[in-house]
Design a protein around this motif. Structure first.
Motif, PDB file in Angstrom:
ATOM      1  N   SER A  25      13.901   1.459  -5.919  1.00  0.00           N
ATOM      2  CA  SER A  25      13.811   3.200  -5.443  1.00  0.00           C
ATOM      3  C   SER A  25      14.004   3.383  -4.000  1.00  0.00           C
ATOM      4  N   GLY A  26      13.819   2.313  -3.295  1.00  0.00           N
ATOM      5  CA  GLY A  26      13.934   2.481  -1.905  1.00  0.00           C
ATOM      6  C   GLY A  26      15.191   2.023  -1.201  1.00  0.00           C
ATOM      7  N   ASP A  40       0.684  -1.210   0.039  1.00  0.00           N
ATOM      8  CA  ASP A  40       0.034  -0.031   0.039  1.00  0.00           C
ATOM      9  C   ASP A  40       0.773   1.295   0.081  1.00  0.00           C
ATOM     10  N   PRO A  41       0.278   2.367  -0.783  1.00  0.00           N
ATOM     11  CA  PRO A  41       1.441   3.370  -0.779  1.00  0.00           C
ATOM     12  C   PRO A  41       1.834   3.919   0.462  1.00  0.00           C
ATOM     13  N   PRO A  42       0.919   3.986   1.623  1.00  0.00           N
ATOM     14  CA  PRO A  42       1.496   4.684   2.890  1.00  0.00           C
ATOM     15  C   PRO A  42       2.715   3.856   3.531  1.00  0.00           C
ATOM     16  N   LEU A  43       2.607   2.674   3.423  1.00  0.00           N
ATOM     17  CA  LEU A  43       3.907   1.795   3.730  1.00  0.00           C
ATOM     18  C   LEU A  43       4.899   2.261   2.740  1.00  0.00           C
ATOM     19  N   PHE A  44       4.954   2.094   1.484  1.00  0.00           N
ATOM     20  CA  PHE A  44       5.965   2.537   0.337  1.00  0.00           C
ATOM     21  C   PHE A  44       6.650   3.965   1.155  1.00  0.00           C
ATOM     22  N   LEU A  45       5.705   4.923   1.388  1.00  0.00           N
ATOM     23  CA  LEU A  45       6.326   6.250   1.865  1.00  0.00           C
ATOM     24  C   LEU A  45       7.092   6.003   3.149  1.00  0.00           C
ATOM     25  N   GLY A  46       6.621   5.297   3.955  1.00  0.00           N
ATOM     26  CA  GLY A  46       7.530   4.801   5.228  1.00  0.00           C
ATOM     27  C   GLY A  46       8.861   4.237   4.686  1.00  0.00           C
ATOM     28  N   PHE A  47       8.694   3.106   3.914  1.00  0.00           N
ATOM     29  CA  PHE A  47       9.870   2.667   3.463  1.00  0.00           C
ATOM     30  C   PHE A  47      11.046   3.672   2.938  1.00  0.00           C
ATOM     31  N   LEU A  48      10.554   4.652   2.211  1.00  0.00           N
ATOM     32  CA  LEU A  48      11.310   5.611   1.548  1.00  0.00           C
ATOM     33  C   LEU A  48      11.848   6.566   2.833  1.00  0.00           C
ATOM     34  N   GLN A  49      11.084   6.537   3.692  1.00  0.00           N
ATOM     35  CA  GLN A  49      11.731   7.384   4.917  1.00  0.00           C
ATOM     36  C   GLN A  49      12.788   6.664   5.883  1.00  0.00           C
ATOM     37  N   GLY A  50      12.736   5.177   5.654  1.00  0.00           N
ATOM     38  CA  GLY A  50      13.815   4.623   6.484  1.00  0.00           C
ATOM     39  C   GLY A  50      13.412   3.369   7.066  1.00  0.00           C
TER      40      GLY A  50
END
Length: 447
Positions: A245-246, A164-174
């Protein structure tokens, strides 16, 4: 220059509220007008924000906000959705499928498993068409699509950043790749088990009550199989690009009007465009036609979500301002009487706002309110991070606009003649079925 939410009053949220009301009311009050003009209505609400914003803050600030929202948020979001939509739409599941409760529940369980591997969008687009086809001779089939949205388009994607996109954003945040599955597996299993059990009871009752069903309008071939399986290759490439990308950090960053563009993000998005084109080229002739594939659901999501993303910019900025902004009372609710962060408050506030805002930027807003340090949140703040993650993913299912696949599934179902409930009607379903399960889950784990 970043937009300061502390400087904004509540009136800046009016275009976003107008956009939500339009989505909720107009398909019911004026369906023909909405169907033909929803893009113009979305554009009107976007201008209702951008024009006064430009007058108040200047063209440079307005242009910076526009570029940032489009380039860093909307375009990557839409490009990924389009790649998953196109590749999954080129895979046709043939076979003599009949919409009995066991088959319906089995397809949903399969979709829930696939959702954390190929994303809620990919799993939804792969399985919604055969599920609708299996139930298209039943008198009652809207509930099947509603539970599919709960299970496959949302809850199933809660275990990995690919889901899900929220978890992908968290992945990009570390946040590490396997952190979520190690901290949300019991909650996810509880919700999936509860939803499947409730669905089975409802579907079995309706199936028995229907008696003799009409002739199947789409009789299937006896032999189960996949056509267009070549699309599994570009689908795997899309998943690989997201992972890349992550994890790949070359440290090369370009600047576009104040918006940083990391090289890995540009490579990912260019690669996903290539995936979309490759899928269109590789798919054997006739497969998409048999799948009744059309661009209309993707176009609807693209038009509506550009307005949603832009009009919610001030809302997200005000949320990020925390105690310094107009949503200070909300920020104060995130801390318990002992002065410590309250996981329950983070869960319900993140989830409640994810129901009406897109859940990806809502996740990011509360991630920042919780400190924004991934290492700290994964360790001493693990309960809070789990609450934010669960709230964003699980409660994205509460409304049609909580998560992009919800809208896509609804659009595909309506294209196939399923009489889906209105915005308010869907909310009654989620309030009656999903919300009680969320209360029990939160009482057990989110405290």
């Amino acid at each position: 220059m970043a937009l300061s939410g502390a400087e904004l009053g509540l009136a800046w949220a009016a275009p976003f509220a107008g956009m939500l009301l339009s989505i909720a009311v107009m398909p019911l009050a004026a369906p023909a007008f909405w169907h033909h003009h929803f893009g113009k209505i979305a554009a009107a609400w976007t201008l209702a924000l951008l024009v006064p914003f430009t007058l108040a803050f200047g063209a440079a600030q307005a242009g910076g906000v526009l570029v940032h929202t489009l380039v860093e948020e909307y375009l990557p979001f839409t490009i990924l959705l389009c790649a998953l939509y196109t590749t999954a739409g080129g895979i046709y599941i043939r076979g003599n499928l009949h919409g009995r409760p066991a088959l319906n529940a089995g397809l949903m369980l399969l979709g829930a498993v696939l959702a954390s591997i190929m994303g809620t969008t990919g799993a939804s687009m792969l399985l919604i068409r055969p599920l609708i086809r299996a139930n298209d001779n039943r008198r009652h089939n809207a509930h099947v699509v509603i539970f599919f949205i709960f299970i496959v388009s949302n809850v199933g994607g809660s275990l990995t950043p690919l889901g899900d996109p929220p978890l992908f954003l968290g992945f990009l945040q570390g946040v590490s790749f396997f952190w979520t599955v190690s901290h949300l597996l019991p909650e996810t299993a509880f919700l999936l088990g509860g939803l499947l059990a409730v669905f089975w009871v409802i579907d079995a009752w309706l199936y028995r009550r229907e008696g003799v069903t009409p002739a199947d309008p789409t009789p299937d071939t006896p032999r189960l199989g996949l056509e267009g399986a070549i699309n599994l290759l570009p689908l795997a490439v899309a998943v690989g690009l997201v992972l890349m990308s992550g994890t790949w950090k070359p440290g090369i960053v370009f600047d576009l009007w104040g918006t940083p563009l990391p090289l890995q993000a540009l490579v990912r998005d260019a690669g996903l465009v290539g995936v979309t084109l490759a899928s269109l080229w590789l798919t054997p002739a006739g497969v998409r036609e048999r799948n009744q594939f059309s661009w209309a659901p993707m176009q609807e999501v693209a038009k509506l979500f550009i307005a949603i993303f832009l009009t919610m910019v001030p809302v997200i900025a005000m949320l990020k301002a925390g105690a310094a902004g107009v949503f200070a009372p909300l920020a104060a609710m995130l801390t318990g009487a002992d002065g410590q962060p309250s996981p329950a408050a983070y869960f319900w506030l993140t989830g409640g706002l994810s129901s009406v805002l897109d859940n990806a930027p809502t996740y990011l807003a509360f991630f920042n309110l919780a400190g924004g340090n991934a290492q700290a949140l994964m360790n001493e703040g693990a309960m809070v991070l789990a609450a934010i993650s669960g709230g964003a993913v699980f409660m994205g299912a509460m409304t049609y606009i909580g998560n992009a696949p919800n809208f896509m599934v609804k659009a595909i179902a309506e294209e196939r003649g399923v009489r889906m409930p209105s915005f308010g009607g869907y909310l009654l379903w989620s309030g009656a079925v999903l919300l009680p399960l969320l209360f029990v889950m939160a009482w057990i784990w989110m405290h």
